[in-house]
Motif scaffolding. Structure first.
Motif, mmCIF file in Angstrom:
data_model
loop_
_atom_site.group_PDB
_atom_site.id
_atom_site.type_symbol
_atom_site.label_atom_id
_atom_site.label_comp_id
_atom_site.label_asym_id
_atom_site.label_seq_id
_atom_site.Cartn_x
_atom_site.Cartn_y
_atom_site.Cartn_z
ATOM 1 N N GLY A 114 0.812 -1.222 0.000
ATOM 2 C CA GLY A 114 0.000 0.000 0.000
ATOM 3 C C GLY A 114 0.838 1.261 0.000
ATOM 4 O O GLY A 114 2.057 1.227 -0.170
ATOM 5 N N LYS A 115 0.112 2.393 0.179
ATOM 6 C CA LYS A 115 0.778 3.705 0.133
ATOM 7 C C LYS A 115 1.031 4.220 1.540
ATOM 8 O O LYS A 115 0.522 3.667 2.515
ATOM 9 C CB LYS A 115 -0.127 4.678 -0.619
ATOM 10 C CG LYS A 115 -0.436 4.217 -2.034
ATOM 11 C CD LYS A 115 -1.389 5.166 -2.729
ATOM 12 C CE LYS A 115 -1.762 4.625 -4.114
ATOM 13 N NZ LYS A 115 -2.835 5.393 -4.730
ATOM 14 N N ARG A 120 -2.681 7.344 1.166
ATOM 15 C CA ARG A 120 -3.726 6.339 1.352
ATOM 16 C C ARG A 120 -5.114 6.987 1.478
ATOM 17 O O ARG A 120 -6.117 6.399 1.080
ATOM 18 C CB ARG A 120 -3.380 5.587 2.650
ATOM 19 C CG ARG A 120 -3.933 4.214 2.748
ATOM 20 C CD ARG A 120 -3.409 3.561 4.006
ATOM 21 N NE ARG A 120 -4.315 2.515 4.426
ATOM 22 C CZ ARG A 120 -4.200 1.840 5.544
ATOM 23 N NH1 ARG A 120 -3.176 2.074 6.358
ATOM 24 N NH2 ARG A 120 -5.067 0.901 5.869
ATOM 25 N N SER A 137 -4.516 -0.410 -1.774
ATOM 26 C CA SER A 137 -4.588 0.735 -0.869
ATOM 27 C C SER A 137 -6.044 0.933 -0.457
ATOM 28 O O SER A 137 -6.882 1.342 -1.270
ATOM 29 C CB SER A 137 -4.060 1.981 -1.591
ATOM 30 O OG SER A 137 -4.210 3.108 -0.761
ATOM 31 N N GLY A 142 -1.921 -0.690 3.440
ATOM 32 C CA GLY A 142 -1.215 0.586 3.377
ATOM 33 C C GLY A 142 -0.456 0.790 4.672
ATOM 34 O O GLY A 142 -0.542 -0.042 5.595
ATOM 35 N N GLU A 214 4.063 0.746 -2.067
ATOM 36 C CA GLU A 214 3.568 0.286 -3.377
ATOM 37 C C GLU A 214 4.467 -0.832 -3.922
ATOM 38 O O GLU A 214 4.828 -0.863 -5.095
ATOM 39 C CB GLU A 214 3.478 1.476 -4.347
ATOM 40 C CG GLU A 214 2.486 2.515 -3.813
ATOM 41 C CD GLU A 214 2.260 3.677 -4.736
ATOM 42 O OE1 GLU A 214 1.714 3.448 -5.832
ATOM 43 O OE2 GLU A 214 2.615 4.815 -4.358
#
Ligand code: FAD
Length: 516
Positions: A114-115, A120, A137, A142, A214
């Motif tokens: 995820g971010k 996010r 995400s 995240g 990511e």
């Protein structure tokens, strides 16, 4: 001189230092002017009687000046050139594994699909507003994992808890209020958690650790039953002989991958049901036995467990003054969970109400082997998506209507942003779950009079309560029973349930990894 006491006082006295001082002086026969400071060590609410009391454990400084000792973080050395540990997942398990690795002189490389917490947010908005689910995400995936946009309750049902206080102190060191060290049921809140997570990240990077966002792990390199590295979604490989796998209970692709690679995993029982929303005012009235909650009491939580036809049915992750969130991790499914801001000041309260499941409930899914429980769970989430209208709207029914098997003609407002579709819960759940919920809610009303009301609404499903899969590990080395160097960790592996126990397990895995 210092004296430790326990004392029971009114909520108003507990909130007012002068009143408290007076009470302590009177009850313990200490001259008022000799009390220099009262340090609160523990605080809990006793709401069993009509006159609600606050239980305090206090340290009274008599003729002694109190010097506040700020919480110190451990000494984190520079690990830029140290041996590396790969940590997959930046949830509480992964982040606390990374911190502990640094403390022990190892360099963590954290890989997170995820971010970061800030980026996010855009994806959370997209789920809530546009019904778009980003598979990497969302509320579960995240930075900070599933715990970032949560209520941030910091207690655990588990009996094998480990050092909870150590984790709480670390959280304070990274920016949480020190009140979490005092409250019997501490929580942080969605608005505060992202900054705490970001300062953990900052510390990891400052010390020479690495976090790649990511960056999804898509394969494991395993030779002669030993981990050799991981493959990322762009095809690149990271070679290593130590991998902490902390991917959480929603990483179905990881469970599928392990199964495909014939790495041992096991089906695990879990619990599943609905998320019910009441007005917070009603919950306060029931729990505090009053018309309106007083100014010195927090929005009330509740916790309830019943045996219904030989099965446990219980409240799970109750969020006072909170909001129901869309927690799907893939398009084509709906999932609910809840969060609250630190003040818990939303007008609604919500709680998962879930039914205990057993391995023999998954018989129909036996063809999926150890993934049977996961497919059972997935099937209900997909069915709810279809019943809800194939968007992020969830099937919903007024609570009393649900127990009476009536479809609700009109649904009240909900905190669940994507919206509701009126439905009969019997079209979402297998009969045994639906019937257990119907009987169970009636039983709940016997303990909490007024709980069973048509003003409350059930949202379906609450399905990600714990992992439907266990990744077995050696109890001593914490390595996978079959793959050396692979450390199944946290909630996804079946060794934690909630933020605190996941963080504790992360630390344990880092220690085991370092020992090797
Ligand atoms: P997770 O937090 O699930 O973290 C796993 C991480 O791994 C994720 O960030 C994910 O993106 C990443 N990942 C997955 N697959 C891959 C891959 N292939 N490659 C790279 N990265 C990957 N618990 C509480 O104790 N109190 C609460 O109040 C509370 N409220 C909650 C509210 C909500 C809305 C939700 C969703 C959960 C809540 N929980 C709460 C549960 C809690 O968040 C989890 O128990 C906890 O986060 C588990 O920690 P974990 O590190 O084991 O896994």
């Amino acid at each position: 001189m210092q004296h430790e006491f326990t004392i029971q006082v009114s909520p108003e006295t507990a909130a007012n230092p002068n009143q408290l001082k007076y009470q302590v002086s009177k009850k313990n026969k200490i001259p008022l002017e000799e009390i220099k400071h009262i340090q609160i060590l523990k605080r809990s609410i006793d709401a069993r009687q009509r006159a609600i009391k606050i239980n305090l454990k206090i340290n009274v400084f008599v003729n002694e000046v109190y010097a506040e000792a700020p919480i110190q973080l451990p000494i984190y050395p520079d690990v830029s050139n140290a041996s590396e540990i790969i940590i997959v997942g930046a949830g509480p398990a992964g982040l606390f594994a990374a911190l502990r690795s640094i403390e022990l002189g190892f360099k963590p490389i954290v890989l997170e699909r995820g971010k970061d917490v800030r980026a996010r947010r855009r994806d959370l908005k997209a789920i809530n507003r546009d019904h778009i689910v980003n598979e990497d995400s969302n509320y579960c995936f995240g930075e900070g994992g599933a715990g970032t946009y949560s209520d941030g309750k910091l207690y655990t049902r588990s009996k094998k808890r480990g050092d909870v206080h150590r984790i709480l102190k670390l959280l304070v060191g990274f920016g949480a209020t020190d009140q979490i060290l005092v409250e019997a049921h501490p929580h942080i809140g969605t608005n505060k958690l992202p900054d705490i997570i970001a300062s953990i990240r900052k510390k990891i990077i400052e010390c020479g650790g690495v976090i790649h966002f990511e960056t999804r792990v898509t394969d494991f390199e395993i030779k002669n039953n030993e981990i050799n590295g991981v493959t990322l979604q762009d095809g690149s490989k990271i070679l290593t002989n130590k991998v902490i796998l902390a991917t959480g209970h929603s990483a179905r692709d990881i469970f599928e991958l392990l199964y495909k690679k014939k790495v041992a995993i096991e089906a695990k029982p879990f619990a599943l049901g609905v998320r019910v929303e009441h007005s917070q005012q009603l919950i306060d009235q029931i729990q505090y036995k009053c018309e309106v909650r007083g100014p010195y009491l927090p929005p009330s939580p509740y916790s309830i467990v019943k045996q219904v036809g030989g099965r446990g049915m219980y409240s799970f992750c109750m969020c006072p003054g909170g909001v129901i969130a869309p927690c799907a991790t893939k398009p084509g499914e709906v999932v609910t969970n809840g969060w609250s801001p630190s003040k818990r000041d939303q007008p609604t309260s919500n709680s998962g109400i879930v039914v205990e499941l057993r391995l023999d409930d998954f018989k129909e899914y036996a063809k999926y082997g150890p993934l049977a429980a996961m497919y059972f769970q997935k099937n209900i989430e997909q069915q709810a998506w279809r019943v809800g209208g194939e968007t992020q709207k969830v099937p919903a029914q007024r609570l009393l209507d649900m127990t009476q098997g009536k479809v609700s003609t009109h649904l009240p407002d909900t905190s669940y942003k994507p919206g509701l579709t009126s439905a009969d819960m019997s079209t979402v759940f297998p009969e045994f779950i639906h019937k257990t919920l119907q009987y169970g809610f009636k039983a709940f009303d016997k303990s909490m009079r007024g709980y069973l009301t048509n003003e409350a609404v059930v949202h379906a499903p609450e399905s990600r309560t714990s992992s439907p899969v266990r990744i077995p590990r050696d109890w001593k080395t914490l390595e996978h029973t079959q793959v050396k160097g692979l450390y199944p960790c946290g909630e996804g592996a079946g060794y934690a349930g909630g933020i605190i126990s996941a963080a504790i397990d992360g630390e344990k895995c880092a220690e085991a990894c370092v020992k090797k």
